[in-house]
Each structure stands twice: as C-alpha cells, then as structure tokens.
Design a protein around this motif. Structure first.
Motif, mmCIF file in Angstrom:
data_model
loop_
_atom_site.group_PDB
_atom_site.id
_atom_site.type_symbol
_atom_site.label_atom_id
_atom_site.label_comp_id
_atom_site.label_asym_id
_atom_site.label_seq_id
_atom_site.Cartn_x
_atom_site.Cartn_y
_atom_site.Cartn_z
ATOM 1 N N GLY A 197 0.959 -1.170 -0.016
ATOM 2 C CA GLY A 197 -0.029 0.166 0.020
ATOM 3 C C GLY A 197 0.800 1.311 -0.011
ATOM 4 N N TYR A 233 5.042 14.021 6.461
ATOM 5 C CA TYR A 233 3.901 14.898 6.202
ATOM 6 C C TYR A 233 4.288 16.365 6.850
ATOM 7 N N GLU A 281 -10.583 14.821 2.744
ATOM 8 C CA GLU A 281 -10.239 14.024 1.633
ATOM 9 C C GLU A 281 -8.538 14.551 1.099
ATOM 10 N N ARG A 308 -12.544 5.628 3.334
ATOM 11 C CA ARG A 308 -12.751 5.996 1.795
ATOM 12 C C ARG A 308 -12.003 4.888 0.893
ATOM 13 N N TYR A 319 -10.606 4.736 -2.996
ATOM 14 C CA TYR A 319 -9.886 5.484 -3.772
ATOM 15 C C TYR A 319 -9.879 4.778 -5.237
ATOM 16 N N SER A 333 -10.525 10.136 -4.807
ATOM 17 C CA SER A 333 -11.440 9.492 -3.970
ATOM 18 C C SER A 333 -12.820 9.140 -4.697
ATOM 19 N N ILE A 392 -8.454 1.236 -4.051
ATOM 20 C CA ILE A 392 -7.818 1.078 -2.527
ATOM 21 C C ILE A 392 -8.607 1.916 -1.468
ATOM 22 N N ALA A 412 -1.666 11.737 15.023
ATOM 23 C CA ALA A 412 -1.232 12.583 13.923
ATOM 24 C C ALA A 412 -1.061 11.806 12.662
ATOM 25 N N ASN A 413 -0.440 10.632 12.755
ATOM 26 C CA ASN A 413 -0.466 9.882 11.461
ATOM 27 C C ASN A 413 -1.744 8.763 11.252
ATOM 28 N N LEU A 446 -4.019 7.768 9.017
ATOM 29 C CA LEU A 446 -4.467 7.039 7.888
ATOM 30 C C LEU A 446 -4.002 5.685 7.468
ATOM 31 N N PHE A 474 -3.718 2.494 4.909
ATOM 32 C CA PHE A 474 -4.029 2.178 3.431
ATOM 33 C C PHE A 474 -4.031 0.726 3.246
ATOM 34 N N GLY A 475 -4.926 0.090 2.343
ATOM 35 C CA GLY A 475 -5.068 -1.249 1.934
ATOM 36 C C GLY A 475 -3.961 -1.308 0.713
ATOM 37 N N THR A 476 -3.632 -2.585 0.355
ATOM 38 C CA THR A 476 -2.917 -2.829 -0.708
ATOM 39 C C THR A 476 -3.494 -2.767 -2.091
#
Lengths: 111, 113
Positions: free
Chosen positions: A42, A48, A99, B34, B36, B46, B89, B98-99, B101, B103-105
């Motif tokens: 992923g 950031y 988003e 979400r 994407y 998105s 995704i 703070a971090n 999110l 993500f899937g692969t």
C-alpha cells in the motif's frame, strides 16, 4: 485549478546521487504529504506537514528529508539515493480534516 | 495493530458484469473509510467516503457499504466498463493520532471486452 502538481514525472539516478522532488498545490490546503508506492504494498507515508512551518516523520522516513517551503510547496529530498528507494512517489494535500488529493506521481529508478 | 486488508488482490471481469471488492479493517477508534480509484500511471482519486453512521453510499455505478460492527466495507461496481480498469484502494482514518490514515494494498480490477 491544477490541483497537486509534481516534478519531475520520471527520474533515473545512480546510487549515491541526490535529488529533490518538487510538489505544489493550489487548493490552499494546510496539510501536505509524501508517500511511496511499491508493487504489492500500500501507499506508505514518508513525511507529512500538518501546516506551514511544521513537518513530521511518517512510517518510512529513513533516507529522506523534506521542506515545507510555504503553504503551497512541499519538497522531498534524497541525499544519497539507494536502489531500495526505487519507487513511485506521490505527493498529496488536504484541508486540516478531509479528503487527500494526490498528484500524478514521480517514477524514480535508482541504479 | 491498525491494519486494512483488501480482497481479492486482482480480479478480471467481462464488460457489463458486476463485481464486489472487499475491505476489512482493524483500525480503532474508527473515523471514516474512503475508497479511492487509481488509474495506471496516475494518483488515487476519491470515489466515496463512509462515516460510522452510514451503511450505504452511491456514486454513479459505484456503491460502497459499511458494516461498522464487523469492520467490513465493500465496493460494488455495476455494469462495468472498460474505464473501470484500475486499482481500488481502501483507506481507513482513525479518530486520533497525527498519522491516522491506514491504506490497503488495493484490488487490481481488469475489465475485458
């Protein structure tokens, strides 16, 4: 509006060379991000910037540095490129909460 | 550990057919999810966002569902078109950190004529 732009689109480096990937957004977003995307994995966050003047490490920061030059621009620097840094790099931006909008990516190959 | 898993890894379907992509997550505390779409050679875009209270949301031929109890989401594509060929995704946001999110692969969908 161009959204998120990245330069260059493609780059080939030799091991040990340095380079800077540029990113700019015109959506007045506070937050900006750098990701790398490798086959079968992923998107992984490198660094950031939650707001102008601040930067923080993500999941895979080693070998990279960043600069939030102003609200629009967020650059990623490789000081001494290694083959393990061969990847596709994406810059993204977002409002403080919301988003993420991604750029088109930079394909980097380190020989 | 906060994780997002997607299945299948890849899928090939005939144009005009329907398909469903799956996303399971362990992210907590959950904020939103979400989907994407990432075309080859481009950045992700998105498609839809699901919050805790939403079960179903549609965006044209794309319909996303969320079961917050089982921590599962699906993306259903109706009457597939060649332009649907892309990676999809799943991205889950946590409420804190703070971090935040994850993500899937991705699922690589190929629609063939």
């Amino acid at each position: 509006n161009a959204g998120v732009t990245q330069t260059p689109k493609f780059q080939v480096l030799k091991t040990g060379q340095s380079m800077t990937l540029q990113c700019a957004q015109d959506m007045n977003h506070n937050s900006m991000y750098w990701y790398r995307q490798d086959p079968g994995m992923g998107l992984r966050l490198i660094y950031y910037s939650a707001s102008e003047g601040t930067t923080d490490k993500g999941e895979v920061p080693n070998g990279y540095n960043v600069s939030r030059l102003n609200k629009r621009e967020f650059s990623l620097r490789l000081e001494s490129a290694a083959p393990s840094q061969t990847s596709v790099y994406f810059c993204a931006s977002s409002p403080t909460v919301g988003e993420q909008f991604f750029g088109p990516g930079t394909r980097l190959t380190v020989l | 550990k906060n994780q997002v898993e997607q299945s299948p890894q890849s899928l090939i379907i005939l144009e005009g057919k329907n398909c469903t992509l799956q996303c399971n997550y362990t992210v907590s505390p959950f904020s939103n999810l979400r989907w994407y779409k990432q075309d080859t050679g481009r950045g992700p875009v998105s498609l839809t966002i699901m919050t805790f209270s939403e079960n179903t949301k549609s965006n044209g031929r794309y319909t996303a569902t969320l079961d917050a109890d089982t921590k599962q989401s699906s993306l259903h594509i109706t009457a597939s078109q060649l332009s649907d060929s892309a990676s999809y995704i799943c991205v889950v946001s946590a409420q804190t950190g703070a971090n935040n999110l994850f993500f899937g692969t991705g699922t690589r969908l190929t629609v063939i004529p």
